[in-house]
Design an enzyme around this catalytic site. Structure first.
Site, PDB file in Angstrom:
ATOM      1  N   HIS A 139       0.786  -1.074  -0.104  1.00  0.00           N
ATOM      2  CA  HIS A 139       0.094   0.013  -0.027  1.00  0.00           C
ATOM      3  C   HIS A 139       1.056   1.066  -0.070  1.00  0.00           C
ATOM      4  CE1 HIS A 139      -3.733  -2.295   1.491  1.00  0.00           C
ATOM      5  NE2 HIS A 139      -3.903  -2.040   0.197  1.00  0.00           N
ATOM      6  N   ASP A 195       1.360   4.121   1.544  1.00  0.00           N
ATOM      7  CA  ASP A 195       2.004   4.675   2.447  1.00  0.00           C
ATOM      8  C   ASP A 195       3.172   4.113   3.196  1.00  0.00           C
ATOM      9  OD1 ASP A 195      -0.270   3.096   3.206  1.00  0.00           O
ATOM     10  OD2 ASP A 195      -0.426   3.888   5.281  1.00  0.00           O
ATOM     11  N   HIS A 196       3.364   2.714   2.758  1.00  0.00           N
ATOM     12  CA  HIS A 196       4.389   1.915   3.030  1.00  0.00           C
ATOM     13  C   HIS A 196       5.523   1.627   2.002  1.00  0.00           C
ATOM     14  CE1 HIS A 196       2.011   0.835   6.742  1.00  0.00           C
ATOM     15  NE2 HIS A 196       1.145   0.862   5.871  1.00  0.00           N
TER      16      HIS A 196
END
Ligand SMILES: [Zn+2]
Length: 313
Positions: free
Chosen positions: A65, A67-68
């Site tokens: 994802h 944000d990672h």
């Protein structure tokens, strides 16, 4: 400055806020630097935190994802720009190898990074050496996701007073450590007589997941547990639906696994608009845990707690 510490680069989940960058963490561990989940903006956060690209020796991505992982292209380009000379190992869920490849080649640059990919296909050790073992386990999220932990093998601490009393010094100390016993004068001295057990340290890193067995296994006996707590307890339904933990669940993992320090992070942006929102998460985790809870803030350095005392006997 401690040799083992967590440098917090970002603490937001899905959307960054004015005070929280997207996820990102560097675990400094002796000479190694484990960069976990570089979200967008990680390169600049590293600058603010006083971390250089050449300090990174491992990149560990829990899942893909944005944000990672959207900070990965920038970090890799920066490593190339700085001509980082050493091998950099990269772990990520094996099913999404092509996403890693896309991120690696997201921009055009002269790729001189000596990157060694280690896709994680199952539970177990990613690597094992004399000073640490890196392990991964599959978590329960909407996409392939893994958590990590770093485990230092238990060792022994030499006791100078007992070494002196046994007449052992200089190179013989190393020999005794290697061989376990040594003649000193007319008697045999064993390693056990002149040393005490030195428990190894453990740091666990659990990002996006529902409550699952793997989370408890990763956190087992952790000196430091870095754990997502996207939601407050009142949003438990949302947490389950989107594959996340509540603060109370993070506290429960720490409590039932015998962790010592719980570092909460990966907060939903909703708590930034709510005065005391993040503090409420810390309170809920602490109520379930009973141990020390730290609410991670961007650019903070959190030392790995001192070793546990050796077990009696
Ligand atoms: Zn996620």
């Amino acid at each position: 400055m401690s040799d083992r510490e967590l440098v917090v680069l970002g603490t937001a989940s899905q959307a960054p806020t004015r005070s929280r960058n997207h996820n990102g963490y560097l675990l400094r561990w002796d000479g190694e630097g484990f960069l976990f989940d570089p979200g967008e903006g990680t390169q600049r956060q590293m600058l603010f935190a006083g971390v250089t690209a050449s300090q990174v020796t491992w990149i560990c991505i829990t899942h893909f994802h944005g944000d990672h992982c959207l900070g990965l292209p920038g970090v890799l380009a920066r490593m190339a720009l700085d001509r980082v000379p050493h091998v950099v190992e990269a772990c990520y869920p094996a099913e999404n190898r092509e996403v890693f490849t896309r991120l690696r080649h997201a921009a055009l640059f002269r790729d001189v990074v000596n990157l060694r990919e280690r896709p994680v296909g199952g539970d177990g050790a990613v690597t094992a050496g004399p000073s640490f073992r890196l392990e991964a386990r599959r978590l329960s999220h909407g996409v392939p996701a893994v958590g990590y932990r770093l485990v230092e093998p238990d060792g022994r601490r030499m006791l100078p007073g007992r070494l002196a009393a046994a007449g052992i010094g200089g190179r013989d100390v190393g020999r005794l450590q290697r061989e376990g016993r040594l003649m000193s004068g007319d008697r045999v001295v064993t390693l056990e007589e002149v040393s005490e057990p030195r428990p190894g340290q453990r740091v666990a890193f659990i990002m996006d997941t529902r409550l699952c067995d793997a989370a408890f296994a990763l956190a087992e006996g952790a000196d430091m547990l870095v754990c997502e707590s996207t939601f407050a307890n009142a949003e438990a339904g949302l947490a389950r639906e989107y594959g996340h933990l509540t603060a109370g669940e993070a506290g429960r993992i720490a409590a039932e696994s015998g962790a010592r320090l719980l570092v909460l992070t990966h907060f939903s942006q909703r708590y930034d608009h709510d005065p005391g929102g993040a503090q409420r998460l810390a309170g809920q985790a602490a109520a379930a845990f009973g141990g020390e809870v730290v609410l991670a803030a961007d650019l903070e350095r959190i030392p790995v707690p001192a070793r546990r005392p050796p077990a009696p006997g």
